[in-house]
Design a protein around this motif. Structure first.
Motif, PDB file in Angstrom:
ATOM      1  N   SER A   1       0.946 -37.644 -26.835  1.00 62.46           N
ATOM      2  CA  SER A   1       1.507 -36.754 -27.847  1.00 62.46           C
ATOM      3  C   SER A   1       0.877 -35.376 -27.774  1.00 62.46           C
ATOM      4  O   SER A   1       1.538 -34.362 -27.981  1.00 62.46           O
ATOM      5  CB  SER A   1       1.299 -37.350 -29.251  1.00 62.46           C
ATOM      6  N   ASP A   2      -0.424 -35.314 -27.470  1.00 60.49           N
ATOM      7  CA  ASP A   2      -1.082 -34.017 -27.345  1.00 60.49           C
ATOM      8  C   ASP A   2      -0.501 -33.215 -26.190  1.00 60.49           C
ATOM      9  O   ASP A   2      -0.274 -32.008 -26.292  1.00 60.49           O
ATOM     10  CB  ASP A   2      -2.588 -34.194 -27.113  1.00 60.49           C
ATOM     11  N   LEU A   3      -0.224 -33.892 -25.082  1.00 62.91           N
ATOM     12  CA  LEU A   3       0.340 -33.201 -23.925  1.00 62.91           C
ATOM     13  C   LEU A   3       1.692 -32.594 -24.265  1.00 62.91           C
ATOM     14  O   LEU A   3       1.989 -31.455 -23.933  1.00 62.91           O
ATOM     15  CB  LEU A   3       0.503 -34.182 -22.765  1.00 62.91           C
ATOM     16  N   LEU A   4       2.502 -33.349 -24.966  1.00 60.92           N
ATOM     17  CA  LEU A   4       3.826 -32.850 -25.298  1.00 60.92           C
ATOM     18  C   LEU A   4       3.761 -31.754 -26.349  1.00 60.92           C
ATOM     19  O   LEU A   4       4.535 -30.805 -26.325  1.00 60.92           O
ATOM     20  CB  LEU A   4       4.707 -34.009 -25.794  1.00 60.92           C
ATOM     21  N   LEU A   5       2.825 -31.855 -27.277  1.00 57.63           N
ATOM     22  CA  LEU A   5       2.690 -30.817 -28.285  1.00 57.63           C
ATOM     23  C   LEU A   5       2.250 -29.490 -27.671  1.00 57.63           C
ATOM     24  O   LEU A   5       2.692 -28.423 -28.070  1.00 57.63           O
ATOM     25  CB  LEU A   5       1.677 -31.253 -29.356  1.00 57.63           C
ATOM     26  N   HIS A   6       1.376 -29.570 -26.667  1.00 58.66           N
ATOM     27  CA  HIS A   6       0.924 -28.339 -26.036  1.00 58.66           C
ATOM     28  C   HIS A   6       2.008 -27.729 -25.153  1.00 58.66           C
ATOM     29  O   HIS A   6       2.002 -26.537 -24.898  1.00 58.66           O
ATOM     30  CB  HIS A   6      -0.334 -28.605 -25.188  1.00 58.66           C
ATOM     31  N   ALA A   7       2.950 -28.579 -24.684  1.00 62.02           N
ATOM     32  CA  ALA A   7       4.013 -28.118 -23.790  1.00 62.02           C
ATOM     33  C   ALA A   7       3.446 -27.144 -22.788  1.00 62.02           C
ATOM     34  O   ALA A   7       2.443 -27.413 -22.161  1.00 62.02           O
ATOM     35  CB  ALA A   7       5.156 -27.519 -24.591  1.00 62.02           C
ATOM     36  N   ILE A   8       4.089 -25.973 -22.620  1.00 62.06           N
ATOM     37  CA  ILE A   8       3.509 -24.976 -21.735  1.00 62.06           C
ATOM     38  C   ILE A   8       2.672 -24.045 -22.577  1.00 62.06           C
ATOM     39  O   ILE A   8       3.175 -23.392 -23.481  1.00 62.06           O
ATOM     40  CB  ILE A   8       4.587 -24.167 -21.010  1.00 62.06           C
ATOM     41  N   PRO A   9       1.374 -23.954 -22.348  1.00 63.35           N
ATOM     42  CA  PRO A   9       0.531 -23.074 -23.145  1.00 63.35           C
ATOM     43  C   PRO A   9       1.012 -21.638 -23.067  1.00 63.35           C
ATOM     44  O   PRO A   9       1.456 -21.161 -22.032  1.00 63.35           O
ATOM     45  CB  PRO A   9      -0.847 -23.220 -22.483  1.00 63.35           C
TER      46      PRO A   9
ATOM     47  N   ALA B   1      -0.325 -25.860 -16.430  1.00 61.98           N
ATOM     48  CA  ALA B   1       0.329 -27.160 -16.594  1.00 61.98           C
ATOM     49  C   ALA B   1      -0.716 -28.254 -16.596  1.00 61.98           C
ATOM     50  O   ALA B   1      -1.919 -27.980 -16.637  1.00 61.98           O
ATOM     51  CB  ALA B   1       1.335 -27.375 -15.463  1.00 61.98           C
ATOM     52  N   HIS B   2      -0.254 -29.499 -16.588  1.00 61.95           N
ATOM     53  CA  HIS B   2      -1.148 -30.658 -16.543  1.00 61.95           C
ATOM     54  C   HIS B   2      -0.742 -31.530 -15.359  1.00 61.95           C
ATOM     55  O   HIS B   2       0.444 -31.762 -15.113  1.00 61.95           O
ATOM     56  CB  HIS B   2      -1.053 -31.472 -17.833  1.00 61.95           C
ATOM     57  N   ARG B   3      -1.731 -32.007 -14.644  1.00 65.52           N
ATOM     58  CA  ARG B   3      -1.461 -32.841 -13.475  1.00 65.52           C
ATOM     59  C   ARG B   3      -0.593 -34.056 -13.828  1.00 65.52           C
ATOM     60  O   ARG B   3       0.311 -34.417 -13.078  1.00 65.52           O
ATOM     61  CB  ARG B   3      -2.787 -33.325 -12.872  1.00 65.52           C
ATOM     62  N   VAL B   4      -0.904 -34.682 -14.945  1.00 65.35           N
ATOM     63  CA  VAL B   4      -0.183 -35.900 -15.308  1.00 65.35           C
ATOM     64  C   VAL B   4       1.302 -35.616 -15.537  1.00 65.35           C
ATOM     65  O   VAL B   4       2.160 -36.437 -15.214  1.00 65.35           O
ATOM     66  CB  VAL B   4      -0.811 -36.558 -16.562  1.00 65.35           C
ATOM     67  N   ILE B   5       1.619 -34.448 -16.078  1.00 64.25           N
ATOM     68  CA  ILE B   5       3.016 -34.084 -16.301  1.00 64.25           C
ATOM     69  C   ILE B   5       3.705 -33.807 -14.970  1.00 64.25           C
ATOM     70  O   ILE B   5       4.774 -34.349 -14.675  1.00 64.25           O
ATOM     71  CB  ILE B   5       3.112 -32.837 -17.212  1.00 64.25           C
TER      72      ILE B   5
END
Length: 258
Positions: A61-69, A95-99
């Motif tokens: 959920s944190d990853l999706l909330l941050h979307a693209i900084p 971005a994030h590696r996991v995404i």
């Protein structure tokens, strides 16, 4: 009897509605089904994750909330994409590696194997401008993109290169909806280069509907010079259509005589 929807009279054997309202309702139902299928496809695309990758201590959920900084120096991102051919002062897209790895098998290979991208977290993407790259990464997080024809074309090329099938289909659907007599030849050639079947078929149909003016168009003359093979394919398809039309008329004539 009278249709309950439009109050027009209809034959009794029709199931409670006139032909026009029945067809309209069927079209609406089909449209809703397409929308539902599209939403399901987007949800599947957005599902995380690749469990073998480090999510940088962020929950899903944190990853999706941050979307693209908003900032290109976001402290929560552990990767970035760069438009390699852009000006030196062009910012990277965080971005994030996991995404990235969960959306693209090409990115996954880069980030999971012993490659420069895996060590540095920086993915250099060539032949793309910053705005297109940012839109590409944004789609990875949201399954959404604001499109015009140029953006859709550019994103489709990237989606094909990095095997983001959902994005390719999204862009192809948009481009298909924009096909007209004015751009059909350009879209047909583009669809051929990038294996976009739906766009190819729609463009070819538009071309064949206007065959009488085809040879006079500048786009056609350019196609003859650059890729005469496609010109042959257009005429083959047109002749096949003529043969099928003639065969259909012959069948109808035989049925009437019978």
């Amino acid at each position: 009897m009278w249709c309950q929807s439009c109050k027009e009279e209809y034959e009794e054997e029709d199931a409670g509605t006139c032909k026009e309202c029945y067809e309209e309702a069927s079209e609406t139902e089909e449209e809703l089904k397409r929308e539902i299928d599209d939403l399901r496809s987007r949800l599947l695309f957005l599902r995380l994750p690749s469990p073998s990758l480090d999510a940088s201590s962020l929950g899903h959920s944190d990853l999706l909330l941050h979307a693209i900084p908003a900032s290109s120096t976001s402290s929560c991102s552990d990767a970035s994409a760069e438009a390699a051919a852009a000006r030196p002062d062009t910012p990277a897209v965080p971005a994030h590696r996991v995404i990235l790895a969960s959306r693209s098998p090409v990115f996954r290979a880069m980030l999971e194997n012993e490659m420069e991208e895996s060590r540095s977290g920086i993915i250099k993407i060539y032949d793309v401008c910053y705005d297109v790259l940012r839109a590409f990464i944004h789609y990875m997080y949201t399954a959404e993109a604001l499109l015009d024809e140029q953006m859709a074309s550019d994103l489709l090329v990237l989606a094909e290169k990095y095997e983001v099938k959902n994005l390719k289909a999204f862009c192809e659907k948009f481009l298909t909806s924009k096909v007209s007599n004015d751009n059909a030849i350009a879209h047909y050639a583009f669809a051929h280069r990038h294996s976009a079947k739906q766009l190819l078929e729609t463009s070819l149909s538009a071309i064949m509907d206007n065959m009488s003016t085809l040879a006079d168009r500048e786009e056609y003359k350019e196609l003859v010079e650059k890729d005469p093979r496609l010109v042959v394919e257009i005429y083959e398809a047109y002749l096949n259509r003529q043969v099928n039309t003639a065969a259909g008329k012959e069948t109808d004539s035989s049925n009437r005589k019978g």
